[in-house]
Motif scaffolding. Structure first.
Motif, mmCIF file in Angstrom:
data_model
loop_
_atom_site.group_PDB
_atom_site.id
_atom_site.type_symbol
_atom_site.label_atom_id
_atom_site.label_comp_id
_atom_site.label_asym_id
_atom_site.label_seq_id
_atom_site.Cartn_x
_atom_site.Cartn_y
_atom_site.Cartn_z
ATOM 1 N N GLY A 196 0.789 -1.221 0.000
ATOM 2 C CA GLY A 196 0.000 0.000 0.000
ATOM 3 C C GLY A 196 0.820 1.269 0.000
ATOM 4 O O GLY A 196 0.260 2.367 0.112
ATOM 5 N N GLY A 197 2.128 1.169 -0.097
ATOM 6 C CA GLY A 197 2.961 2.349 -0.240
ATOM 7 C C GLY A 197 2.670 3.036 -1.562
ATOM 8 O O GLY A 197 2.482 2.371 -2.581
ATOM 9 N N LYS A 198 2.604 4.371 -1.546
ATOM 10 C CA LYS A 198 2.192 5.119 -2.732
ATOM 11 C C LYS A 198 3.171 6.236 -3.057
ATOM 12 O O LYS A 198 3.771 6.829 -2.164
ATOM 13 C CB LYS A 198 0.799 5.730 -2.515
ATOM 14 C CG LYS A 198 -0.278 4.717 -2.171
ATOM 15 C CD LYS A 198 -1.577 5.420 -1.830
ATOM 16 C CE LYS A 198 -2.621 4.410 -1.354
ATOM 17 N NZ LYS A 198 -3.904 5.069 -1.002
ATOM 18 N N VAL A 199 3.291 6.526 -4.340
ATOM 19 C CA VAL A 199 4.070 7.660 -4.820
ATOM 20 C C VAL A 199 3.276 8.316 -5.940
ATOM 21 O O VAL A 199 2.631 7.627 -6.742
ATOM 22 C CB VAL A 199 5.458 7.227 -5.339
ATOM 23 C CG1 VAL A 199 6.190 8.409 -5.947
ATOM 24 C CG2 VAL A 199 6.291 6.620 -4.211
ATOM 25 N N TYR A 200 3.323 9.658 -5.980
ATOM 26 C CA TYR A 200 2.618 10.409 -7.017
ATOM 27 C C TYR A 200 3.578 11.355 -7.738
ATOM 28 O O TYR A 200 4.518 11.875 -7.136
ATOM 29 C CB TYR A 200 1.497 11.248 -6.406
ATOM 30 C CG TYR A 200 0.400 10.447 -5.767
ATOM 31 C CD1 TYR A 200 0.428 10.161 -4.406
ATOM 32 C CD2 TYR A 200 -0.666 9.967 -6.522
ATOM 33 C CE1 TYR A 200 -0.582 9.414 -3.813
ATOM 34 C CE2 TYR A 200 -1.684 9.230 -5.939
ATOM 35 C CZ TYR A 200 -1.631 8.952 -4.585
ATOM 36 O OH TYR A 200 -2.629 8.210 -4.005
ATOM 37 N N ALA A 201 3.276 11.589 -8.992
ATOM 38 C CA ALA A 201 3.972 12.651 -9.713
ATOM 39 C C ALA A 201 3.560 13.992 -9.119
ATOM 40 O O ALA A 201 2.414 14.162 -8.674
ATOM 41 C CB ALA A 201 3.619 12.604 -11.200
ATOM 42 N N ASP A 202 4.471 14.942 -9.125
ATOM 43 C CA ASP A 202 4.166 16.254 -8.546
ATOM 44 C C ASP A 202 2.959 16.900 -9.230
ATOM 45 O O ASP A 202 2.181 17.614 -8.587
ATOM 46 C CB ASP A 202 5.374 17.177 -8.678
ATOM 47 C CG ASP A 202 6.493 16.790 -7.728
ATOM 48 O OD1 ASP A 202 7.635 17.236 -7.964
ATOM 49 O OD2 ASP A 202 6.237 16.041 -6.757
#
Length: 123
Positions: free
Chosen positions: A55-61
């Motif tokens: 469930g770790g998440k990363v988003y583009a700025d």
């Protein structure tokens, strides 16, 4: 072999919302890293959001605070909720999967890709 099928794209006015879905088959979905990418005409495919098995998440700025990635392992599905859409969000959106345990943000890191779904945001 993992197969990915996206849905949920369409035409929406600026400020509107869409939810993309990506259903996976042929593998152990719950252990996969999943990602969303997009490609506008004449541009390279770019990272949008990613989620790993924990469930770790990363988003583009460019989408932080507007888009949310989530997954439902019982349904073998990853979602991309897109709010406050802008014309510059117009692109073909692709779902991607990989057996890695990491949150992956590079196109080259993913082994499996869907066919894409068109998102068009009018001004």
């Amino acid at each position: 072999q993992v197969q990915l099928v996206e849905s949920g794209g369409g035409l929406v006015q600026a400020g509107g919302s869409l939810r993309l879905s990506c259903v996976a088959s042929g593998g152990t979905f719950s252990s996969y890293a999943m990602g969303w990418f997009r490609q506008a005409p004449g541009k390279e495919r770019e990272f949008v959001a990613a989620i790993n098995w924990r469930g770790g998440k990363v988003y583009a700025d460019s989408v932080k605070g507007r888009f949310t990635i989530s997954r439902d392992n019982a349904k073998n599905t990853v979602y991309l909720q897109m709010n406050s859409l802008k014309p510059e969000d117009t692109a073909v959106y692709y779902c991607a999967a990989d057996r890695s345990t990491w949150v992956l943000t590079n196109v080259e890191s993913y082994d499996y890709w869907g066919q894409g779904t068109q998102v068009t945001v009018s001004s």
